[in-house]
Design a protein around this motif. Structure first.
Motif, short mmCIF file in Angstrom:
data_model
loop_
_atom_site.label_atom_id
_atom_site.label_comp_id
_atom_site.label_asym_id
_atom_site.label_seq_id
_atom_site.Cartn_x
_atom_site.Cartn_y
_atom_site.Cartn_z
N PHE A 1 0.82 -1.21 0.00
CA PHE A 1 0.00 0.00 0.00
C PHE A 1 0.86 1.27 0.00
O PHE A 1 0.54 2.25 -0.67
CB PHE A 1 -0.98 0.01 1.18
N GLN B 1 0.74 4.04 -3.00
CA GLN B 1 0.45 5.45 -2.73
C GLN B 1 1.58 6.35 -3.24
O GLN B 1 1.32 7.45 -3.73
CB GLN B 1 0.23 5.67 -1.23
N PRO C 1 -7.57 -3.14 -4.63
CA PRO C 1 -6.56 -4.05 -4.09
C PRO C 1 -6.95 -5.54 -4.18
O PRO C 1 -6.08 -6.40 -4.11
CB PRO C 1 -6.40 -3.62 -2.63
#
Length: 185
Positions: A158, A162, A174
């Protein structure tokens, strides 16, 4: 999809989209500076296995083009069939731009030869020990950080996603970040 396909409930698998691969070229500097990661010198195209002589001829053409590229494109390629029945065309080279170009050229050749619906994903190895996966059908990237015992470091995935989101198309869902365990890279 045509009228008769809709009438008889047949669906056609969409061809892979290859143009978004070049987003990785523009994001390489950000990968190095923001994530402290470098290209590990290997990438691969993952295909559904195709059994026919036309495909084997196409693989020979790819080898010939890479050999003719010589100093201009110092990339080697070989194929590996995995235990799940998928074919991996593995590319190796020091310069990530050369590897991306060779991979894109090969994917385009596959599409032109009628194998576009066999293109599943492209995978790029980075250090320290993670991968960036491009899904051809969704034209988006996602990170994959494997750990021992077929576990994933989802928190790191993650964070990587990002960080890369402003620079390249990242898969928004996801649930579609599929694990590709034990890649031949």
């Amino acid at each position: 999809m045509g009228f008769f396909d809709a009438l008889f409930g047949r669906t056609k698998i969409p061809e892979g989209k290859t143009d978004q691969l070049f987003a990785l070229s523009t994001a390489l500097l950000d990968l190095e500076t923001r994530l402290d990661s470098t290209f590990a010198g290997q990438a691969a195209i993952i295909l559904r296995t195709v059994d026919n002589s036309g495909y084997e001829s196409l693989e020979k053409d790819v080898q010939q083009i890479l050999t003719l590229g010589g100093k201009d494109m110092p990339v080697t390629a070989h194929h590996v069939d995995d235990q799940q029945g998928y074919r991996w065309i593995v590319f190796e080279g020091k310069d990530p731009e050369d590897v991306i170009n060779a991979l894109h050229l090969t994917a385009d050749m596959l599409k032109q030869a009628g194998y576009g619906d066999s293109l599943l994903a492209a995978m790029f190895a980075f250090t320290p020990s993670w991968y960036l996966i491009y899904t051809y059908r969704r034209a988006a990237f996602y990170p994959f950080v494997p750990q021992l015992s077929h576990r994933r470091d989802q928190a790191r995935e993650f964070r990587i996603a990002q960080t890369l989101k402003p620079f390249m198309p990242i898969e928004k869902d996801p649930e579609r970040w599929y694990a590709l365990w034990d890649p031949p890279l």
